[in-house]
Write a protein that holds these residues in place. Sequence first.
Motif, PDB file in Angstrom:
ATOM      1  N   PRO A  72       0.817  -1.222   0.000  1.00 56.28           N
ATOM      2  CA  PRO A  72       0.000   0.000   0.000  1.00 56.28           C
ATOM      3  C   PRO A  72       0.849   1.271   0.000  1.00 56.28           C
ATOM      4  N   GLY A  73       0.503   2.183  -0.894  1.00 62.18           N
ATOM      5  CA  GLY A  73       1.208   3.455  -0.985  1.00 62.18           C
ATOM      6  C   GLY A  73       2.322   3.480  -2.006  1.00 62.18           C
ATOM      7  N   ALA A  74       2.824   2.303  -2.398  1.00 59.99           N
ATOM      8  CA  ALA A  74       3.895   2.256  -3.397  1.00 59.99           C
ATOM      9  C   ALA A  74       3.313   2.392  -4.794  1.00 59.99           C
ATOM     10  N   VAL A  75       4.162   2.819  -5.727  1.00 58.14           N
ATOM     11  CA  VAL A  75       3.731   3.012  -7.112  1.00 58.14           C
ATOM     12  C   VAL A  75       4.118   1.804  -7.956  1.00 58.14           C
ATOM     13  N   GLY A  76       3.184   1.344  -8.770  1.00 56.36           N
ATOM     14  CA  GLY A  76       3.453   0.244  -9.681  1.00 56.36           C
ATOM     15  C   GLY A  76       2.611   0.381 -10.929  1.00 56.36           C
ATOM     16  N   GLU A  77       2.605  -0.679 -11.757  1.00 56.63           N
ATOM     17  CA  GLU A  77       1.805  -0.637 -12.982  1.00 56.63           C
ATOM     18  C   GLU A  77       0.416  -1.200 -12.720  1.00 56.63           C
ATOM     19  N   PHE A  78      -0.572  -0.535 -13.262  1.00 56.18           N
ATOM     20  CA  PHE A  78      -1.978  -0.914 -13.166  1.00 56.18           C
ATOM     21  C   PHE A  78      -2.263  -1.980 -14.216  1.00 56.18           C
ATOM     22  N   ILE A  79      -2.681  -3.190 -13.806  1.00 55.94           N
ATOM     23  CA  ILE A  79      -2.987  -4.255 -14.752  1.00 55.94           C
ATOM     24  C   ILE A  79      -4.394  -4.783 -14.505  1.00 55.94           C
ATOM     25  N   LEU A  80      -5.004  -5.335 -15.558  1.00 52.06           N
ATOM     26  CA  LEU A  80      -6.402  -5.754 -15.518  1.00 52.06           C
ATOM     27  C   LEU A  80      -6.580  -7.138 -16.122  1.00 52.06           C
ATOM     28  N   ARG A  81      -7.566  -7.852 -15.635  1.00 49.19           N
ATOM     29  CA  ARG A  81      -7.971  -9.125 -16.228  1.00 49.19           C
ATOM     30  C   ARG A  81      -9.474  -9.242 -16.091  1.00 49.19           C
ATOM     31  N   GLY A  82     -10.157  -9.684 -17.158  1.00 54.51           N
ATOM     32  CA  GLY A  82     -11.598  -9.814 -17.040  1.00 54.51           C
ATOM     33  C   GLY A  82     -12.306 -10.107 -18.334  1.00 54.51           C
ATOM     34  N   GLU A  83     -13.635 -10.066 -18.258  1.00 59.32           N
ATOM     35  CA  GLU A  83     -14.495 -10.483 -19.359  1.00 59.32           C
ATOM     36  C   GLU A  83     -14.599  -9.450 -20.481  1.00 59.32           C
ATOM     37  N   THR A  84     -14.180  -8.215 -20.229  1.00 57.68           N
ATOM     38  CA  THR A  84     -14.364  -7.159 -21.232  1.00 57.68           C
ATOM     39  C   THR A  84     -13.056  -6.768 -21.934  1.00 57.68           C
ATOM     40  N   ILE A  85     -11.961  -7.409 -21.579  1.00 56.16           N
ATOM     41  CA  ILE A  85     -10.671  -7.049 -22.170  1.00 56.16           C
ATOM     42  C   ILE A  85     -10.658  -7.403 -23.656  1.00 56.16           C
ATOM     43  N   MET A  86     -10.026  -6.557 -24.457  1.00 54.84           N
ATOM     44  CA  MET A  86      -9.966  -6.768 -25.908  1.00 54.84           C
ATOM     45  C   MET A  86      -9.410  -8.145 -26.266  1.00 54.84           C
ATOM     46  N   ASP A 101      -4.316   1.525  -1.824  1.00 59.10           N
ATOM     47  CA  ASP A 101      -4.262   1.749  -0.382  1.00 59.10           C
ATOM     48  C   ASP A 101      -4.610   0.465   0.379  1.00 59.10           C
ATOM     49  N   SER A 102      -4.608   0.547   1.692  1.00 56.13           N
ATOM     50  CA  SER A 102      -4.824  -0.630   2.523  1.00 56.13           C
ATOM     51  C   SER A 102      -6.232  -1.205   2.386  1.00 56.13           C
ATOM     52  N   GLU A 103      -7.163  -0.406   1.855  1.00 58.88           N
ATOM     53  CA  GLU A 103      -8.540  -0.871   1.666  1.00 58.88           C
ATOM     54  C   GLU A 103      -8.789  -1.396   0.254  1.00 58.88           C
ATOM     55  N   GLY A 104      -7.768  -1.351  -0.587  1.00 55.12           N
ATOM     56  CA  GLY A 104      -7.912  -1.872  -1.941  1.00 55.12           C
ATOM     57  C   GLY A 104      -8.329  -0.857  -2.980  1.00 55.12           C
ATOM     58  N   PHE A 105      -8.392   0.439  -2.615  1.00 63.74           N
ATOM     59  CA  PHE A 105      -8.736   1.468  -3.586  1.00 63.74           C
ATOM     60  C   PHE A 105      -7.501   1.805  -4.433  1.00 63.74           C
ATOM     61  N   ILE A 106      -7.681   1.753  -5.745  1.00 62.42           N
ATOM     62  CA  ILE A 106      -6.589   2.021  -6.689  1.00 62.42           C
ATOM     63  C   ILE A 106      -6.707   3.452  -7.202  1.00 62.42           C
ATOM     64  N   THR A 107      -5.562   4.114  -7.316  1.00 62.50           N
ATOM     65  CA  THR A 107      -5.528   5.478  -7.828  1.00 62.50           C
ATOM     66  C   THR A 107      -4.456   5.598  -8.898  1.00 62.50           C
ATOM     67  N   LEU A 108      -4.852   6.014 -10.106  1.00 60.34           N
ATOM     68  CA  LEU A 108      -3.866   6.250 -11.158  1.00 60.34           C
ATOM     69  C   LEU A 108      -3.122   7.539 -10.859  1.00 60.34           C
ATOM     70  N   VAL A 109      -1.806   7.499 -11.048  1.00 59.29           N
ATOM     71  CA  VAL A 109      -0.996   8.691 -10.772  1.00 59.29           C
ATOM     72  C   VAL A 109      -0.352   9.267 -12.027  1.00 59.29           C
ATOM     73  N   ASP A 110      -0.195   8.464 -13.062  1.00 58.64           N
ATOM     74  CA  ASP A 110       0.402   8.981 -14.299  1.00 58.64           C
ATOM     75  C   ASP A 110       0.523   7.867 -15.329  1.00 58.64           C
ATOM     76  N   ARG A 111       0.753   8.281 -16.571  1.00 59.86           N
ATOM     77  CA  ARG A 111       1.218   7.341 -17.577  1.00 59.86           C
ATOM     78  C   ARG A 111       2.701   7.110 -17.353  1.00 59.86           C
ATOM     79  N   LYS A 112       3.198   5.924 -17.655  1.00 60.70           N
ATOM     80  CA  LYS A 112       4.629   5.663 -17.499  1.00 60.70           C
ATOM     81  C   LYS A 112       5.458   6.700 -18.231  1.00 60.70           C
ATOM     82  N   LYS A 113       5.007   7.054 -19.438  1.00 58.76           N
ATOM     83  CA  LYS A 113       5.782   7.972 -20.268  1.00 58.76           C
ATOM     84  C   LYS A 113       5.635   9.421 -19.821  1.00 58.76           C
TER      85      LYS A 113
END
Length: 507
Positions: free
Chosen positions: A349-363, A391-403
């Motif tokens: 929690p609190g560290a920055v990483g890459e946002f990744i997704l998996r699910g039924e709607t992915i291209m 965060d510790s409750e599982g809420f995700i926050t985008l902070v920027d594009r990698k580039k």
Amino acid sequence: MDIGSMLAHNARKFPKILAIECEGRRYTYEQFNEESNRLAHGLFGQGIRKGEKIALMMKNSDHFAFSFFAAAKIGAVVVPVNFRLTSPEVHYILKQSDSTLVICDSEFEQTVAAAREGTTVRHVITIGSPGVLGHHAYTDVLIDNKENPPIDVSLADDLEILYTSGTTGKPKGALFDHERIFKVALAATIGMGLRPRETFLHIAPLFHSAQLNLFLVSGVLLGATHIIQRDFHPVSALEAIEKHKITNFFGVPAMYNFLLQVPNTSEYDLSSIKRCGYGAAPMAPELVRKSMELFGTDQFFNLCGLTEAGPGGVMLEPEDHKTHLGKGGKPIFMTEAKVVNEEGIEVRPGAVGEFILRGETIMKEYYKKPEETSKAIKNGWLHTGDLATVDSEGFITLVDRKKDMIISGGENVYSIEVEEVLYEHPSILEAAIVGLPDEVWGEAVCAVIVPKPGAEPDPQEIKAFCRQKLAGYKVPRRIFIEKELPRNGSGKILKFQLRQALKEIQA
């Protein structure tokens, strides 16, 4: 249920319910289905067959809706095109997508005519009277057959190629089948609590996946009424909400910002609004608060996703706005989300990483780009290229594009954090943070701002304002004042254009 059959089903279920109103033209669900069928038979008469690509270069309209569903009914693949693009940009999309037919508004005919050279496009259909030799008038293509076309279309058949925003380079075409888009609509319906017979206002462009899939498709699934406006104008939008008793509103942050600049908003009756959605770009908490006051409701949904997910990703629900305003949210229905480091391990929690997704709607894939697809989808997870925290409750926050992340003096600076502070300043209408080369710091944090009408912001005062809320290394070292920010059709700021323009100024 495939998308074309969905409309046919509701034509039987809600035949006399108003489906669409656009510029005074009104259609019940029965008429909506019949008009789509007439065009579907006409497209088949033009030689378009199942699996072929049909590009739509149109502003929001009833004709856009008819074209989309007509294509779906014959198993064709829709390629929505940003109508703001130039002919070379359109040429790239038409060629890369293997489009064989284009339906366009008359004002885009010349662009399409120039763009189709050297592509597989065989026919162009124009809404209105064609001004280019060889183009077909939309009304001439229609066939007086109102029955559903006898084409076998399944959920596994391809439906859309959605081109990414191209904020960091040439756009890529995300390919979706009927099942994926049906599940995008289903996720929006469940996640936002959408109900039958509501009234949707379409002001964000329908070529963008959010307005098209989250709201037009889901609204048709439910039998809702769709009020379609060709262009966004804040006064017209407020008038439409009052006149049509709009219940569901979606806009990009810039639209909310412009609505708030209308001087007499209190004179409009906006009480019919049940919920508001925002997305496509980060929306500063202060802007969200003011928008809640404008609409007189706290039923706001932050839809934080991306084109490659249909769109999909995470969502911040109204109740969570009370304690987590500014965060992206938690995964939407049928989607998993994580924030991982370069080794693919979930960050603390609190560290920055890459946002990744998996699910039924992915291209399914990037169309005809296997290398880019393999880089984006690994072990079933879509790697978005977005940096985020959890965060510790599982809420995700985008902070920027990698580039777009700035490294100044060895410190990471995430533009969204600085932009949110700038939006709190009373003189600033819009703001964007970019990094520029700096001999001392490696990169310098720079702000590009658009003042509110009549305001004359002082750069030194703005820096002092930021120092009260941000660490020194995050405070913009240079501030540029402009009349507007470059945006793509989805409302996203084109930061690579800003960086290039500012570098030329510095040179």
